[in-house]
Design a protein around this motif. Structure first.
Motif, PDB file in Angstrom:
ATOM      1  N   SER A  80     -10.672  -9.507  -5.677  1.00 24.62           N
ATOM      2  CA  SER A  80     -10.751  -9.338  -7.120  1.00 24.62           C
ATOM      3  C   SER A  80     -12.188  -9.399  -7.636  1.00 24.62           C
ATOM      4  CB  SER A  80      -9.904 -10.444  -7.759  1.00 24.62           C
ATOM      5  OG  SER A  80      -9.977 -10.411  -9.134  1.00 24.62           O
ATOM      6  N   ALA A  81     -13.020 -10.196  -6.981  1.00 21.99           N
ATOM      7  CA  ALA A  81     -14.390 -10.378  -7.482  1.00 21.99           C
ATOM      8  C   ALA A  81     -15.250  -9.136  -7.299  1.00 21.99           C
ATOM      9  CB  ALA A  81     -15.039 -11.570  -6.781  1.00 21.99           C
ATOM     10  N   THR A  82     -15.101  -8.462  -6.159  1.00 21.50           N
ATOM     11  CA  THR A  82     -15.971  -7.322  -5.877  1.00 21.50           C
ATOM     12  C   THR A  82     -15.260  -5.978  -6.016  1.00 21.50           C
ATOM     13  OG1 THR A  82     -15.383  -7.469  -3.542  1.00 21.50           O
ATOM     14  CG2 THR A  82     -17.392  -8.630  -4.240  1.00 21.50           C
ATOM     15  N   GLY A  83     -13.936  -6.018  -6.077  1.00 25.86           N
ATOM     16  CA  GLY A  83     -13.184  -4.763  -6.142  1.00 25.86           C
ATOM     17  C   GLY A  83     -12.895  -4.162  -4.783  1.00 25.86           C
ATOM     18  N   TRP A  84     -13.202  -4.919  -3.722  1.00 24.62           N
ATOM     19  CA  TRP A  84     -12.938  -4.400  -2.370  1.00 24.62           C
ATOM     20  C   TRP A  84     -11.437  -4.131  -2.190  1.00 24.62           C
ATOM     21  CZ3 TRP A  84     -15.371  -2.102   1.395  1.00 24.62           C
ATOM     22  CH2 TRP A  84     -14.692  -1.924   2.604  1.00 24.62           C
ATOM     23  N   GLY A  85     -11.109  -2.950  -1.707  1.00 18.90           N
ATOM     24  CA  GLY A  85      -9.708  -2.554  -1.567  1.00 18.90           C
ATOM     25  C   GLY A  85      -9.171  -1.856  -2.804  1.00 18.90           C
ATOM     26  N   LEU A  86      -9.924  -1.960  -3.911  1.00 19.20           N
ATOM     27  CA  LEU A  86      -9.492  -1.332  -5.165  1.00 19.20           C
ATOM     28  C   LEU A  86     -10.356  -0.123  -5.509  1.00 19.20           C
ATOM     29  CD1 LEU A  86      -9.223  -4.668  -7.217  1.00 19.20           C
ATOM     30  CD2 LEU A  86      -7.345  -3.451  -6.098  1.00 19.20           C
ATOM     31  N   THR A  87     -11.643  -0.214  -5.178  1.00 19.62           N
ATOM     32  CA  THR A  87     -12.558   0.866  -5.550  1.00 19.62           C
ATOM     33  C   THR A  87     -12.384   2.059  -4.625  1.00 19.62           C
ATOM     34  OG1 THR A  87     -14.289   0.052  -4.086  1.00 19.62           O
ATOM     35  CG2 THR A  87     -14.280  -0.809  -6.345  1.00 19.62           C
ATOM     36  N   ASP A  88     -12.813   3.218  -5.111  1.00 17.70           N
ATOM     37  CA  ASP A  88     -12.683   4.439  -4.303  1.00 17.70           C
ATOM     38  C   ASP A  88     -13.474   4.362  -3.013  1.00 17.70           C
ATOM     39  OD1 ASP A  88     -10.975   5.592  -6.054  1.00 17.70           O
ATOM     40  OD2 ASP A  88     -12.470   6.859  -7.032  1.00 17.70           O
ATOM     41  N   GLU A  89     -14.721   3.827  -3.083  1.00 17.33           N
ATOM     42  CA  GLU A  89     -15.503   3.847  -1.840  1.00 17.33           C
ATOM     43  C   GLU A  89     -14.939   2.879  -0.814  1.00 17.33           C
ATOM     44  OE1 GLU A  89     -18.160   1.310  -4.615  1.00 17.33           O
ATOM     45  OE2 GLU A  89     -17.073   3.193  -4.772  1.00 17.33           O
ATOM     46  N   SER A  90     -14.352   1.751  -1.262  1.00 17.91           N
ATOM     47  CA  SER A  90     -13.747   0.856  -0.266  1.00 17.91           C
ATOM     48  C   SER A  90     -12.491   1.493   0.327  1.00 17.91           C
ATOM     49  CB  SER A  90     -13.448  -0.523  -0.862  1.00 17.91           C
ATOM     50  OG  SER A  90     -12.516  -0.456  -1.905  1.00 17.91           O
ATOM     51  N   LYS A  91     -11.747   2.249  -0.488  1.00 18.00           N
ATOM     52  CA  LYS A  91     -10.568   2.949   0.064  1.00 18.00           C
ATOM     53  C   LYS A  91     -10.982   4.019   1.064  1.00 18.00           C
ATOM     54  CE  LYS A  91      -7.452   2.282  -3.847  1.00 18.00           C
ATOM     55  NZ  LYS A  91      -6.945   2.943  -5.064  1.00 18.00           N
ATOM     56  N   GLN A  92     -12.090   4.687   0.771  1.00 17.07           N
ATOM     57  CA  GLN A  92     -12.589   5.687   1.726  1.00 17.07           C
ATOM     58  C   GLN A  92     -12.969   5.027   3.048  1.00 17.07           C
ATOM     59  OE1 GLN A  92     -15.851   7.894   0.030  1.00 17.07           O
ATOM     60  NE2 GLN A  92     -14.502   8.773  -1.527  1.00 17.07           N
ATOM     61  N   ILE A  93     -13.603   3.866   2.965  1.00 20.10           N
ATOM     62  CA  ILE A  93     -13.992   3.154   4.191  1.00 20.10           C
ATOM     63  C   ILE A  93     -12.748   2.719   4.959  1.00 20.10           C
ATOM     64  CG2 ILE A  93     -15.008   0.990   5.030  1.00 20.10           C
ATOM     65  CD1 ILE A  93     -17.129   1.399   2.732  1.00 20.10           C
ATOM     66  N   LYS A  94     -11.718   2.268   4.234  1.00 19.94           N
ATOM     67  CA  LYS A  94     -10.489   1.845   4.909  1.00 19.94           C
ATOM     68  C   LYS A  94      -9.733   3.036   5.505  1.00 19.94           C
ATOM     69  CE  LYS A  94      -8.050  -1.559   3.177  1.00 19.94           C
ATOM     70  NZ  LYS A  94      -7.199  -2.263   2.177  1.00 19.94           N
ATOM     71  N   GLY A  95      -9.975   4.212   4.948  1.00 19.23           N
ATOM     72  CA  GLY A  95      -9.419   5.444   5.527  1.00 19.23           C
ATOM     73  C   GLY A  95      -7.909   5.451   5.568  1.00 19.23           C
ATOM     74  N   ASP A  96      -7.342   5.678   6.770  1.00 17.46           N
ATOM     75  CA  ASP A  96      -5.892   5.855   6.876  1.00 17.46           C
ATOM     76  C   ASP A  96      -5.121   4.568   6.580  1.00 17.46           C
ATOM     77  OD1 ASP A  96      -6.434   4.368   9.120  1.00 17.46           O
ATOM     78  OD2 ASP A  96      -5.597   5.798  10.554  1.00 17.46           O
ATOM     79  N   SER A  97      -5.795   3.439   6.464  1.00 16.08           N
ATOM     80  CA  SER A  97      -5.085   2.196   6.142  1.00 16.08           C
ATOM     81  C   SER A  97      -5.429   1.698   4.737  1.00 16.08           C
ATOM     82  CB  SER A  97      -5.371   1.117   7.179  1.00 16.08           C
ATOM     83  OG  SER A  97      -6.712   0.672   7.090  1.00 16.08           O
ATOM     84  N   ALA A  98      -5.875   2.606   3.867  1.00 13.39           N
ATOM     85  CA  ALA A  98      -6.265   2.211   2.499  1.00 13.39           C
ATOM     86  C   ALA A  98      -5.124   1.525   1.749  1.00 13.39           C
ATOM     87  CB  ALA A  98      -6.743   3.430   1.726  1.00 13.39           C
ATOM     88  N   ASP A  99      -3.890   1.870   2.112  1.00 14.75           N
ATOM     89  CA  ASP A  99      -2.753   1.289   1.396  1.00 14.75           C
ATOM     90  C   ASP A  99      -2.284  -0.025   2.013  1.00 14.75           C
ATOM     91  OD1 ASP A  99      -1.914   2.577   3.693  1.00 14.75           O
ATOM     92  OD2 ASP A  99       0.033   3.135   2.859  1.00 14.75           O
ATOM     93  N   ILE A 100      -2.920  -0.467   3.076  1.00 16.89           N
ATOM     94  CA  ILE A 100      -2.554  -1.757   3.685  1.00 16.89           C
ATOM     95  C   ILE A 100      -3.479  -2.829   3.120  1.00 16.89           C
ATOM     96  CG2 ILE A 100      -2.483  -3.063   5.838  1.00 16.89           C
ATOM     97  CD1 ILE A 100      -1.389  -0.611   7.196  1.00 16.89           C
ATOM     98  N   LEU A 101      -2.895  -3.806   2.433  1.00 11.78           N
ATOM     99  CA  LEU A 101      -3.690  -4.709   1.607  1.00 11.78           C
ATOM    100  C   LEU A 101      -3.825  -6.112   2.194  1.00 11.78           C
ATOM    101  CD1 LEU A 101      -2.328  -3.617  -1.875  1.00 11.78           C
ATOM    102  CD2 LEU A 101      -4.226  -2.671  -0.562  1.00 11.78           C
ATOM    103  N   CYS A 102      -3.345  -6.291   3.437  1.00 10.64           N
ATOM    104  CA  CYS A 102      -3.485  -7.600   4.063  1.00 10.64           C
ATOM    105  C   CYS A 102      -3.908  -7.406   5.510  1.00 10.64           C
ATOM    106  CB  CYS A 102      -2.164  -8.363   4.002  1.00 10.64           C
ATOM    107  SG  CYS A 102      -0.821  -7.499   4.829  1.00 10.64           S
ATOM    108  N   GLY A 103      -4.263  -8.497   6.147  1.00 16.91           N
ATOM    109  CA  GLY A 103      -4.632  -8.408   7.553  1.00 16.91           C
ATOM    110  C   GLY A 103      -4.759  -9.789   8.142  1.00 16.91           C
ATOM    111  N   ASP A 104      -4.787  -9.859   9.464  1.00 12.57           N
ATOM    112  CA  ASP A 104      -4.982 -11.128  10.161  1.00 12.57           C
ATOM    113  C   ASP A 104      -6.250 -10.976  10.997  1.00 12.57           C
ATOM    114  OD1 ASP A 104      -4.807 -13.553  11.359  1.00 12.57           O
ATOM    115  OD2 ASP A 104      -3.000 -13.107  12.532  1.00 12.57           O
ATOM    116  N   ALA A 105      -7.365 -11.383  10.395  1.00 14.50           N
ATOM    117  CA  ALA A 105      -8.669 -11.199  11.028  1.00 14.50           C
ATOM    118  C   ALA A 105      -8.880 -12.290  12.077  1.00 14.50           C
ATOM    119  CB  ALA A 105      -9.772 -11.243   9.979  1.00 14.50           C
ATOM    120  N   HIS A 106      -9.227 -11.911  13.281  1.00 11.10           N
ATOM    121  CA  HIS A 106      -9.370 -12.920  14.344  1.00 11.10           C
ATOM    122  C   HIS A 106     -10.800 -13.151  14.809  1.00 11.10           C
ATOM    123  CE1 HIS A 106      -5.171 -13.790  16.140  1.00 11.10           C
ATOM    124  NE2 HIS A 106      -5.048 -13.487  14.876  1.00 11.10           N
TER     125      HIS A 106
END
Ligand code: RUQ
Length: 520
Positions: free
Chosen positions: A27-53
């Motif tokens: 929410s603070a930076t807009g990551w996952g919401l902005t167009d450029e972050s969605k472009q970076i996420k590419g084919d998983s732009a609609d996946i909004l969670c993850g388990d980072a290891h």
């Protein structure tokens, strides 16, 4: 961990300095919401969670080079890259043909050309339903990603389930711990064998085969696939039997050993890397590469090193760090009566990963150890049914380990890497030609806009692009008007030259919020 982000902490204060959203939305930076972050996420732009290891930094000749941090999303089979000059995620890749990327490490030598990524679960291949109930058709693969392009280089089919991975200091070998040699499909089925494997990959042999076009592919995927299963008897892999459902695999900073951590066995297995060439040449047998198998305690998961010949293994069940000496363990394996265990320190509780300062590089300096403890009950004020984790800092500079800090953290730091501040030099401002904003610059050019100057609304049918400059606290435009039903893109250029004067844009009742840093 489950927060899906990366956090930067200072040592020894253990103060949190920054968060880098990766697989989560922010929410603070807009990551996952902005167009450029969605472009970076590419084919998983609609996946909004993850388990980072497993976050690991790129290296040159076995030293951190401060360029990238790579991290996996086990939940959604992804790998992301963070650019350390801006501390933002700049690439994301969903690994094809496999499920659940777990262990991740980088090639250390001569530089990080590849990122090694284990896919953990065996799945039907191709996974289109036809072999759903035929486990004999299941397999998983070892995945090799090109670190610069963040595209697949090749995949290696293996037996069993892959857990963690690490690379050597010659560039030739990588290794994965591998459980479920039984190839079972239930938990009980997968725990029967007393030994599973350390799978060792000859990266040079794999590269050669790929170059020569000697590979197959799966389904519609074009990624080169090599068969490294036991029955294929290939030049790509060797399976070294080690006890029992091994979990972590860690390379000693002198480049001499792989240490595979037993998990369901109280032992870790020490493998001499300089014997692997002979193993691949057929001159010795798999177990001939084992030079020690010390018994440390219950549930060995991960091992770290201090650069002085000592190793530090987390004992998940015992809730301890076990400090042991590698050379002494080798002597004991050769029949000498030596006590290789130097100290056991209680930690609080259920430690998974641990890391020493610079310990996964040639520069292990033996100053601090961080233990990522998964439980913190009874330690901090009660916060309800969900408790924080406890990241503990241990001073290892003397003969004895000393616990010096307890740090509650939100769900859940899974793994970490510790890098000296001299090796990371982030920018203070954005640069105008940053590749992250390439498509925005292209669109602006098409629209006849000079981003540093113009404040203008461009109407393109129902698509509306609003270009404006900003110097906090003002925007280059005081208002703009659009119609209901328009698809509106707001593009803001922050003209500020002053460090730390970041600006934001939000639109109420629309879930729109983003951060725009100076010169972004
Ligand atoms: S691996 S501690 Cu991602 Cu140990 Cu779980």
């Amino acid at each position: 961990g489950h927060s899906g982000e990366v956090r930067i902490l200072g040592i020894p204060s253990m103060r949190e300095l920054m968060r880098i959203p990766v697989f989560n939305i922010d929410s603070a930076t807009g990551w996952g919401l902005t167009d450029e972050s969605k472009q970076i996420k590419g084919d998983s732009a609609d996946i909004l969670c993850g388990d980072a290891h497993h976050p690991h930094m790129s290296m040159t000749d076995g030293h951190y080079d401060g360029k990238y941090v790579f991290i996996n999303d086990k939940l959604n089979t992804r790998v992301a890259r963070i650019r350390c000059d801006v501390m933002k995620t700049d690439k994301m890749l969903t690994i094809p043909n496999v499920q659940a990327i777990h262990g991740l490490r980088v090639q250390k030598v001569p530089h990080t050309k590849y990122v090694f990524c284990n896919a953990e679960f065996r799945i039907p291949q191709p996974n289109d339903g036809r072999d759903l109930y035929d486990p004999s058709k299941y397999f998983t693969m070892f995945n090799v990603v090109d670190a610069e392009s963040m595209e697949m280089a090749f995949q290696v089919i293996v037996d069993g389930n892959l857990d963690n991975t690490d690379a050597d200091y010659t560039g030739r070998f990588a290794a994965s711990t591998c459980y479920n040699s039984e190839e079972g499909v239930t938990l009980a089925d997968s725990m029967r064998n007393e030994r599973d494997w350390l799978v060792v990959y000859d990266i040079f042999a794999c590269e050669k085969a790929v170059k020569a076009g000697k590979f197959t592919t799966i389904g519609n995927s074009k990624v080169p696939v090599l068969d490294g299963r036991k029955k294929a008897n290939s030049k790509f892999t060797k399976y070294i039997p080690v006890p029992k459902s091994p979990h972590g695999i860690n390379t000693s900073p002198d480049g001499e050993y792989f240490v595979a951590n037993g998990k369901l066995s109280p032992t870790v297995t020490v493998i001499a890397i300089n014997k692997l060439a002979d193993l691949f040449d057929g001159k010795i047998k798999e177990r001939d590469t084992v030079v020690a198998e010390p018994e440390l305690g219950l549930g060995p998961l991960h091992t770290a090193f201090d650069g002085r010949g000592n190793a530090y293994t987390t004992l998940f069940i015992d809730s301890q760090i076990c400090k042991w000496n590698v050379k002494d363990a080798i002597s004991a394996y050769n029949g000498k009566k030596v006590n290789y265990i130097k100290q056991k320190l209680d930690v609080h509780y259920q430690p998974g990963h641990n890391h020493t300062t610079m310990g996964e590089t040639r520069d292990a300096d033996g100053k601090y150890l961080v233990s990522l403890c998964k439980f913190s009950k009874d330690r901090f004020l009660n916060t309800g049914p969900l408790k924080p984790e406890n990241d503990q800092l241990i001073d290892i500079s003397g003969d004895e380990m000393k616990l010096v800090h307890d740090g509650p953290t939100y769900a859940e730091p899974h793994d970490c890497m510790i890098v000296h501040r001299s090796m990371v030099k982030p920018n203070k401002l954005w640069t105008r030609d940053d590749p992250i904003f390439e498509s925005t610059r292209k669109q602006a050019k098409k629209d006849g806009i000079t981003l540093e100057r113009d404040n203008k609304v461009i109407r393109d049918g129902k698509k509306v692009r609003v270009y404006m400059t900003s110097v906090a606290p003002s925007f280059g435009m005081t208002d703009f008007k659009v119609k209901q039903g328009d698809e509106v893109t707001v593009i803001i250029t922050n003209l500020d030259q002053v460090e730390d004067v970041t600006h934001g844009f939000a639109l109420n009742q629309h879930g729109v919020s983003m951060e725009i840093g100076p010169q972004q």
